[in-house]
Design a protein around this motif. Structure first.
Motif, PDB file in Angstrom:
ATOM      1  N   ARG A 124      34.179 -73.918  77.779  1.00 22.50           N
ATOM      2  CA  ARG A 124      35.067 -73.370  76.760  1.00 22.50           C
ATOM      3  C   ARG A 124      36.330 -72.822  77.420  1.00 22.50           C
ATOM      4  NH1 ARG A 124      33.209 -68.045  74.122  1.00 22.50           N
ATOM      5  NH2 ARG A 124      32.533 -67.778  76.246  1.00 22.50           N
ATOM      6  N   PRO A 174      39.866 -70.354  76.359  1.00 26.98           N
ATOM      7  CA  PRO A 174      40.231 -69.341  75.357  1.00 26.98           C
ATOM      8  C   PRO A 174      40.825 -69.924  74.075  1.00 26.98           C
ATOM      9  CG  PRO A 174      40.872 -68.600  77.539  1.00 26.98           C
ATOM     10  CD  PRO A 174      40.391 -70.025  77.696  1.00 26.98           C
ATOM     11  N   HIS A 188      38.482 -70.871  70.906  1.00 25.48           N
ATOM     12  CA  HIS A 188      37.790 -69.861  70.106  1.00 25.48           C
ATOM     13  C   HIS A 188      37.912 -70.077  68.590  1.00 25.48           C
ATOM     14  CE1 HIS A 188      35.674 -65.962  70.529  1.00 25.48           C
ATOM     15  NE2 HIS A 188      36.168 -65.732  69.341  1.00 25.48           N
ATOM     16  N   ARG A 238      32.699 -64.120  65.590  1.00 22.60           N
ATOM     17  CA  ARG A 238      34.074 -64.145  66.109  1.00 22.60           C
ATOM     18  C   ARG A 238      34.305 -63.094  67.193  1.00 22.60           C
ATOM     19  NH1 ARG A 238      37.311 -62.324  61.672  1.00 22.60           N
ATOM     20  NH2 ARG A 238      36.809 -60.290  62.556  1.00 22.60           N
ATOM     21  N   LEU A 261      30.473 -65.137  70.262  1.00 25.23           N
ATOM     22  CA  LEU A 261      31.117 -66.215  71.010  1.00 25.23           C
ATOM     23  C   LEU A 261      31.534 -65.766  72.411  1.00 25.23           C
ATOM     24  CD1 LEU A 261      33.290 -68.064  68.335  1.00 25.23           C
ATOM     25  CD2 LEU A 261      31.178 -68.868  69.406  1.00 25.23           C
ATOM     26  N   ASP A 262      31.908 -64.505  72.535  1.00 27.11           N
ATOM     27  CA  ASP A 262      32.316 -63.994  73.843  1.00 27.11           C
ATOM     28  C   ASP A 262      31.139 -63.574  74.714  1.00 27.11           C
ATOM     29  OD1 ASP A 262      35.071 -64.322  73.491  1.00 27.11           O
ATOM     30  OD2 ASP A 262      35.236 -62.423  72.417  1.00 27.11           O
TER      31      ASP A 262
END
Length: 148
Positions: A6, A8, A11, A42, A46-47
């Motif tokens: 992934r 940035p 996202h 979100r 995901l992070d």
């Protein structure tokens, strides 16, 4: 291979893919459930995981999120299901981690069947999901030598 880490900039597209996939496969979730989950996905989920993306000439088709050897998420574009993309993402994760584990919503028999066909075995059950909601989870594990 069309699997990559992934970036940035991915996202927003991952969040949109997540929602399309959930709406197509998680019919036990209400619109309110999805609306409640969306900002959490979100802003937190995901992070919180290592994400690998499957993207080919047709575009972003799916992604897998790992936390160590735990598959935390595997989502595909609804129209790309059944094309081997989920299997390729799991193959990639297995290549990185060896033995894997995953929790599957009990109310999502298609996902449960997919993981079983891949070689995962049921190892337990929880009556609540990770957020304490009444969506039971089936705990599964892929032995290191399964699917070899």
């Amino acid at each position: 291979m069309p699997i990559r880490e992934r970036q940035p900039a991915d996202h927003p597209r991952l969040l949109e893919l997540w929602e399309r996939s959930v709406r197509a496969t998680h019919d036990f979730l209400s619109d309110a459930d999805i609306a409640e989950l969306r900002p959490q996905v979100r802003d937190i989920y995901l992070d919180a995981v290592e994400i690998w993306i499957y993207e080919d000439a047709a575009g972003l088709a799916g992604f897998i999120g790992l936390s160590g050897a735990q598959v935390e998420m595997l989502f595909l574009e609804p129209e790309r299901r059944g094309q081997g993309i989920g299997t390729r993402l799991l193959d990639h994760a297995r290549g990185l981690r060896g033995a894997l584990t995953v929790d599957v919503n009990e109310h999502n028999p298609q996902a449960h069947g997919f993981y079983r066909r891949y070689g995962f075995v049921d190892t337990g059950r929880s009556p609540l999901d990770g957020q304490g909601r009444p969506f039971p989870l089936i705990h599964m594990a892929l032995p290191r030598d399964a699917a070899d």
